[in-house]
Design a protein around this motif. Structure first.
Motif, short mmCIF file in Angstrom:
data_model
loop_
_atom_site.label_atom_id
_atom_site.label_comp_id
_atom_site.label_asym_id
_atom_site.label_seq_id
_atom_site.Cartn_x
_atom_site.Cartn_y
_atom_site.Cartn_z
N LEU B 183 0.82 -1.21 0.00
CA LEU B 183 0.00 0.00 0.00
C LEU B 183 0.86 1.27 0.00
O LEU B 183 0.53 2.25 -0.67
CB LEU B 183 -0.92 -0.01 1.23
N TYR B 184 1.97 1.24 0.74
CA TYR B 184 2.87 2.40 0.76
C TYR B 184 3.39 2.69 -0.64
O TYR B 184 3.48 3.83 -1.07
CB TYR B 184 4.06 2.16 1.68
N ALA B 187 0.59 4.07 -2.84
CA ALA B 187 0.31 5.46 -2.49
C ALA B 187 1.41 6.37 -3.06
O ALA B 187 1.12 7.41 -3.65
CB ALA B 187 0.21 5.61 -0.99
N ALA B 188 2.65 5.95 -2.88
CA ALA B 188 3.77 6.77 -3.36
C ALA B 188 3.72 6.90 -4.88
O ALA B 188 3.96 7.97 -5.43
CB ALA B 188 5.09 6.15 -2.93
N ARG B 201 13.03 7.25 -0.83
CA ARG B 201 12.07 7.95 0.02
C ARG B 201 10.98 7.07 0.59
O ARG B 201 10.24 7.49 1.47
CB ARG B 201 11.41 9.09 -0.76
N VAL B 202 10.81 5.87 0.02
CA VAL B 202 9.72 5.02 0.50
C VAL B 202 10.23 3.67 0.98
O VAL B 202 10.07 3.32 2.15
CB VAL B 202 8.64 4.83 -0.58
N PRO B 205 13.10 4.00 3.92
CA PRO B 205 12.55 4.39 5.23
C PRO B 205 11.54 3.39 5.77
O PRO B 205 11.50 3.15 6.99
CB PRO B 205 11.89 5.74 4.98
N ALA B 206 10.74 2.78 4.89
CA ALA B 206 9.76 1.82 5.37
C ALA B 206 10.45 0.58 5.91
O ALA B 206 9.96 -0.08 6.83
CB ALA B 206 8.79 1.44 4.25
N ARG B 284 11.14 3.83 17.08
CA ARG B 284 10.00 3.28 17.83
C ARG B 284 9.02 4.38 18.20
O ARG B 284 7.81 4.21 18.13
CB ARG B 284 10.48 2.57 19.08
N ALA B 285 9.57 5.54 18.58
CA ALA B 285 8.69 6.65 18.96
C ALA B 285 7.95 7.19 17.74
O ALA B 285 6.75 7.46 17.80
CB ALA B 285 9.51 7.76 19.61
N ARG B 286 8.66 7.32 16.63
CA ARG B 286 8.06 7.85 15.42
C ARG B 286 6.96 6.95 14.89
O ARG B 286 5.88 7.38 14.53
CB ARG B 286 9.16 8.04 14.37
N TRP B 287 7.24 5.66 14.86
CA TRP B 287 6.28 4.70 14.30
C TRP B 287 5.23 4.27 15.31
O TRP B 287 4.25 3.63 14.94
CB TRP B 287 7.01 3.44 13.83
N GLY B 288 5.49 4.53 16.59
CA GLY B 288 4.55 4.07 17.61
C GLY B 288 4.62 2.57 17.81
O GLY B 288 3.61 1.90 17.99
N LYS B 291 3.44 0.65 21.25
CA LYS B 291 2.05 0.75 21.71
C LYS B 291 1.49 -0.54 22.30
O LYS B 291 0.74 -0.51 23.24
CB LYS B 291 1.16 1.23 20.57
#
Ligand SMILES: Nc1ncnc2c1ncn2[C@@H]1O[C@H](COP(=O)(O)OP(=O)(O)OP(=O)(O)O)[C@@H](O)[C@H]1O
Ligand SMILES: [Mg+2]
Lengths: 273, 292
Positions: B183-184, B187-188, B201-202, B205-206, B284-288, B291
């Motif tokens: 899906l990423y 979308a890109a 860029r996709v 980083p993913a 971890r903080a950026r991606w959550g 949780k």
């Protein structure tokens, strides 16, 4: 002499879309699937068309064909008269789940498509991105990480992201289906107001008939296996519409009625099942 | 803070108990040295710089330390000489230099190779297969080959470290890229991203969480292969921690053996804290990811 930003933010002319006898066959491990069969459909400039129908009838497939993410097997898909050959910035897609990038913050997501646009410098791009975040009411969340946003906020960011490159056509695949009723109703209002402010051609997929009546100028009802155009309804109710409005409910009821009748006719029932 | 204190107290208590038991003859301390003996070795081996300068032709003779040593007058300077020219400092520097350069080479090769195997079926069916096989080969197994190819030189050690790093990093990168949600990418693509932009860029980083995991793992592999190589091969261009460990056995100094082992453990832990934990926490903080 307008600035680059003003020029960028100026509404663009919406596009005309036409599908002529479009079919799509998927070739997978389990053999061939005829996903959509001989679909013909014209969407005029600035029209809001809803595609509705049961699950698996090829709504997403049609949208992906228009987006240029899939190739059609036969027929023609024309955008302002020219065949669609691949993805383009004139058509932006909003997916069923928010396909936001978790490695970017809200602003970064909206900027993603803008960064691929020449003619703007980075400061102008940020300005444009902020304009769209404001439009969807999220100017305060621009630096939020995606996972920190609620489902509704995420879909708003996704909406801002697909509006930001200023496309002529907006393709929306059940964008609100995962949201709760209240959030969804606010988004119907917001989407209608954006639609009137920034005139665009919109193809909106849903399997909620009421939603379709609330949003669409026309509703294209598809039947499944294979996907075909079953019936087209024109909704002449005044805008903005409220999903809880009696007129909307009555209209939706009529469509559902047609649908049930169609399902109950023995010949077609066999064809569907 | 409170938890750190508890950890510290627990370790202190265990060490004190060992010390007391050992002093009272619970075991032969020539085989298992007392904690205080290990500590004394470490302290001494970190401060023997001046002493080593006076020994002619020590195996680890160091020209720069020698010139520094004669020039010192103040205590601070002489303390520095004692530390800078000490056995452990020198061994640590030699080892870290090998580790970092080997890891960097492995990193620079592993990431692009991983991207290539993820992108092209041809590479996956060739390089990918090789990587899978090589990852299962303990890196000490490269030592004999390295010695024949490079003689007992720095390059031999470097080669072993690179072999220990590159395959696991390559496989982790490939896996990371392959498991990026389609899906990423879709979308890109609708936003006009293609080719290199899509990769940079996709996809990258993913895949980053997986790649960082791979970097961490391959760092551990590099560290292990380096120790194996240093214990196995004596290279006269520099004596690392592995050599010190090996030497401790030869001269029957168990305090040295255990002291060096302790340093090796600490280096591993510190590297994780300094190099990988911050990057990991940021992602971890950026991606959550914390949780659930
Ligand atoms: N990549 C694919 N490979 C094979 N078959 C596919 C593929 N994508 C869709 N199909 C098939 O095409 C048909 C239409 O699928 P599509 O996703 O367009 O349905 P939909 O109307 O969007 O359904 P839903 O409302 O559940 O989202 C289905 O029968 C589906 O199994
Ligand atoms: Mg769908």
């Amino acid at each position: 002499m307008p600035t680059a930003i003003e020029q960028e933010l100026r509404p663009v002319a919406p596009s005309k879309l036409s599908l002529r006898h479009v079919s799509k066959i998927f070739r997978g491990q389990s053999g061939e699937t005829l996903a959509i069969d001989d679909i013909s459909l014209d969407v005029s400039e600035g029209e809001f068309v809803c595609l509705a129908g049961p699950s698996g009838c090829g709504k997403s497939t049609i949208l992906n064909l228009i987006a240029g993410l899939e190739e059609l097997t036969s027929g023609e898909a024309l955008l302002d008269g020219a065949p669609i050959t691949g993805p383009g910035r004139d058509r932006m897609v909003m997916f069923q789940e928010a396909a936001l990038f978790p490695w970017l913050d809200a602003l970064g997501n909206v900027l993603f498509g803008l960064k691929l646009k020449p003619n703007l410098n980075n400061a102008e791009r940020r300005e444009v991105a902020r304009f769209y975040l404001r439009l969807v009411g999220l100017e305060k969340q621009e630096n939020a990480n995606i996972h920190e946003l609620s489902g509704g906020m995420r879909q708003r960011v996704a909406l801002a992201r697909s509006l930001a490159p200023n496309p002529r056509i907006l393709l929306m695949d059940e964008p609100f289906s995962a949201l709760d009723t209240l959030t969804r109703e606010t988004l119907y209002r917001d989407l209608q107001s954006i639609f009137s402010k920034r005139r665009k051609t919109i193809v909106f997929v849903t399997h909620n008939i009421r939603e379709a009546v609330c949003l669409g100028d026309r509703i294209v009802l598809l039947s499944s296996h294979p996907g075909r155009v079953r019936e087209i309804f024109t909704v002449n109710l005044p805008r903005p519409r409220d999903i809880n409005d009696a007129a909307v409910a009555t209209f939706a009821h009529q469509i559902t009625e047609t649908l049930t009748q169609y399902l109950e006719t023995p010949a077609t029932k066999e064809a569907v099942l | 803070m409170k938890r750190n204190l508890l950890t510290l107290l627990t370790f202190a208590a265990v060490l004190a108990a060992l010390e007391v038991a050992g002093r009272n003859g619970a075991w032969d301390t020539r085989v298992l040295p007392l904690p205080s003996e290990v500590a004394a070795y470490i302290a001494d081996a970190f401060t023997d710089g001046a002493r080593r300068d006076q020994l002619p032709a020590a195996v680890t003779a160091n020209a720069t330390a020698a010139t520094l040593g004669t020039a010192t007058s103040t205590t601070a300077a002489s303390l520095w000489t004692a530390f800078a020219g000490s056995t452990l400092t020198e061994a640590l520097l030699v080892t870290l230099k090998r580790l970092v350069s080997g890891y960097l080479i492995g990193f620079l090769a592993g990431i692009p190779l991983g991207l290539l195997t993820a992108r092209f079926n041809f590479f996956r069916e060739t390089f990918g297969l090789v990587a899978l096989g090589m990852q299962g080969l303990p890196s000490v197994c490269w030592v004999p080959l390295a010695l024949i190819w490079f003689r007992p030189t720095e390059n031999a050690i470097l080669f072993v470290v690179v072999m220990g790093t590159v395959w696991s990093l390559m496989l982790a990168t490939e896996h990371g890229v392959r498991t990026v949600p389609p899906l990423y990418v879709r979308a890109a693509r609708t936003m006009g991203s293609r080719g290199l932009h899509l990769w940079w860029r996709v996809l990258l980083p993913a895949a980053l969480p997986a790649v960082i995991g791979g970097m961490k793992q391959s760092w551990a592999f590099a560290w292990r292969s380096l120790m194996a190589a240093e214990i196995y091969v004596t290279i006269l261009t520099g004596c690392g921690l592995g050599w010190l460990l090996h030497n401790g056995r030869e001269v029957l100094r168990m305090d040295q053996v255990m002291g060096v082992m302790l340093i090796i453990v600490i280096v591993g832990l510190t590297a994780d804290r300094i190099l990988f934990a911050p990057a990991e926490n940021r992602i971890r903080a950026r991606w959550g990811l914390d949780k659930n």
